[in-house]
Design an enzyme around this catalytic site. Structure first.
Site, PDB file in Angstrom:
ATOM      1  N   VAL A  76     -32.180  26.175  20.729  1.00 28.45           N
ATOM      2  CA  VAL A  76     -30.937  25.441  20.485  1.00 28.45           C
ATOM      3  C   VAL A  76     -29.741  26.376  20.599  1.00 28.45           C
ATOM      4  O   VAL A  76     -28.811  26.145  21.380  1.00 28.45           O
ATOM      5  CB  VAL A  76     -30.961  24.767  19.099  1.00 28.45           C
ATOM      6  CG1 VAL A  76     -29.641  24.066  18.825  1.00 28.45           C
ATOM      7  CG2 VAL A  76     -32.122  23.795  19.003  1.00 28.45           C
ATOM      8  N   TYR A  77     -29.759  27.428  19.821  1.00 29.33           N
ATOM      9  CA  TYR A  77     -28.656  28.387  19.792  1.00 29.33           C
ATOM     10  C   TYR A  77     -28.486  29.060  21.153  1.00 29.33           C
ATOM     11  O   TYR A  77     -27.369  29.158  21.688  1.00 29.33           O
ATOM     12  CB  TYR A  77     -28.942  29.437  18.713  1.00 29.33           C
ATOM     13  CG  TYR A  77     -27.891  30.502  18.548  1.00 29.33           C
ATOM     14  CD1 TYR A  77     -26.603  30.173  18.156  1.00 29.33           C
ATOM     15  CD2 TYR A  77     -28.210  31.844  18.751  1.00 29.33           C
ATOM     16  CE1 TYR A  77     -25.645  31.159  17.969  1.00 29.33           C
ATOM     17  CE2 TYR A  77     -27.262  32.831  18.582  1.00 29.33           C
ATOM     18  CZ  TYR A  77     -25.983  32.489  18.192  1.00 29.33           C
ATOM     19  OH  TYR A  77     -25.038  33.466  18.008  1.00 29.33           O
ATOM     20  N   GLY A  78     -29.594  29.516  21.733  1.00 31.09           N
ATOM     21  CA  GLY A  78     -29.536  30.203  23.017  1.00 31.09           C
ATOM     22  C   GLY A  78     -28.995  29.321  24.125  1.00 31.09           C
ATOM     23  O   GLY A  78     -28.194  29.764  24.958  1.00 31.09           O
ATOM     24  N   SER A  91     -26.947  26.781  23.815  1.00 32.78           N
ATOM     25  CA  SER A  91     -25.515  26.543  23.623  1.00 32.78           C
ATOM     26  C   SER A  91     -24.697  27.767  24.032  1.00 32.78           C
ATOM     27  O   SER A  91     -23.620  27.635  24.625  1.00 32.78           O
ATOM     28  CB  SER A  91     -25.223  26.174  22.162  1.00 32.78           C
ATOM     29  OG  SER A  91     -25.398  27.277  21.295  1.00 32.78           O
TER      30      SER A  91
END
Length: 245
Positions: A163-165, A167
């Site tokens: 998710v973080y990567g 974005s």
């Protein structure tokens, strides 16, 4: 006096970045989603003798909040010299590609990508009035497609935060396009990874927050010959700082 807006600056790397820019002689608008938290943070800085700071309520996911922040800052200054898009979220747990919910992806993108675009577009007119406008998008090496697909990368087996990567990879693409569109101007636009840092974001694991902020401030203070449109991670590449997208 040079001016800067830092989003998500009431704590962590954003707060330390504000402190360091204040020491460089800036007037800092300390952006905080919760105004009370921003006011408390600004008071801490003022208690250290760093008085040219002002808390600004800004929720980067909210059009009205960003518009109001632009109006408020525009009523106080005719230009903005530095914009540091620091506000960001991880997207929560679970964070793997097969387990994370669509809402987790949306929330992460809403802050980490849409929020950056929203704030940048709102303040671009004030930035254009600066002699040396600088935009720093706080990114991460975790958002590098090249590193994430390289089995020799030190983080290959543990930095798999889908998710973080995802974005941050999208943020990097936005940075490339923003720098391109501003290539014939005085702007310097870069994506900077501050490194794995001891904040609540990492459970207070990693390097010192002062070092992380120094990496951001360095690119906020670039002179006219400085780089633009680059992805920098001094933690990953101590020699030149530049890493593959």
């Amino acid at each position: 006096m040079r001016t800067a807006l830092i989003t998500g600056a009431n704590k962590g790397i954003g707060f330390e970045t504000a402190k360091q820019l204040l020491r460089e002689g800036f007037y800092v608008y300390l952006g905080s989603r919760n105004l009370d938290n921003g006011l408390q943070a600004s008071q801490k800085l003022k208690a250290e003798g760093l008085t040219n700071v002002e808390a600004i309520q800004i929720d980067v996911t909210n059009d009205v909040s960003v518009k109001n922040a632009r109006i408020e800052i525009g009523n106080k200054t005719g230009r903005l010299d530095v914009l540091i898009n620091n506000a960001g979220i991880t997207g929560g747990i679970p964070y793997t590609a097969l387990e994370a919910s669509p809402s987790q992806f949306f929330e992460a993108f809403d802050t980490n990508v849409f929020g950056v675009a929203r704030v940048t577009q709102a303040f671009i007119d004030l930035l254009k009035k600066s002699d040396e406008p600088r935009i720093v998008n706080v990114s991460t090496s975790v958002g590098s497609l090249s590193l994430q697909s390289d089995s020799n990368w030190l983080g290959y087996n543990f930095a798999k935060y889908a998710v973080y990567g995802s974005s941050k990879a999208a943020l990097n693409m936005y940075t490339v396009h923003l720098a391109y569109e501003l290539r014939e101007t005085r702007f310097k636009v870069n994506a900077i990874c501050p490194g794995y840092t001891k904040t609540d974001f990492t459970g207070y694991n990693g390097g010192e927050v002062e070092v992380a902020a120094q990496r951001i401030v360095k690119y906020a203070l670039l002179d006219k010959d400085g780089v633009t449109g680059k992805f920098i991670s001094e933690e990953t590449n101590p020699e030149t700082g530049e890493i593959a997208w």
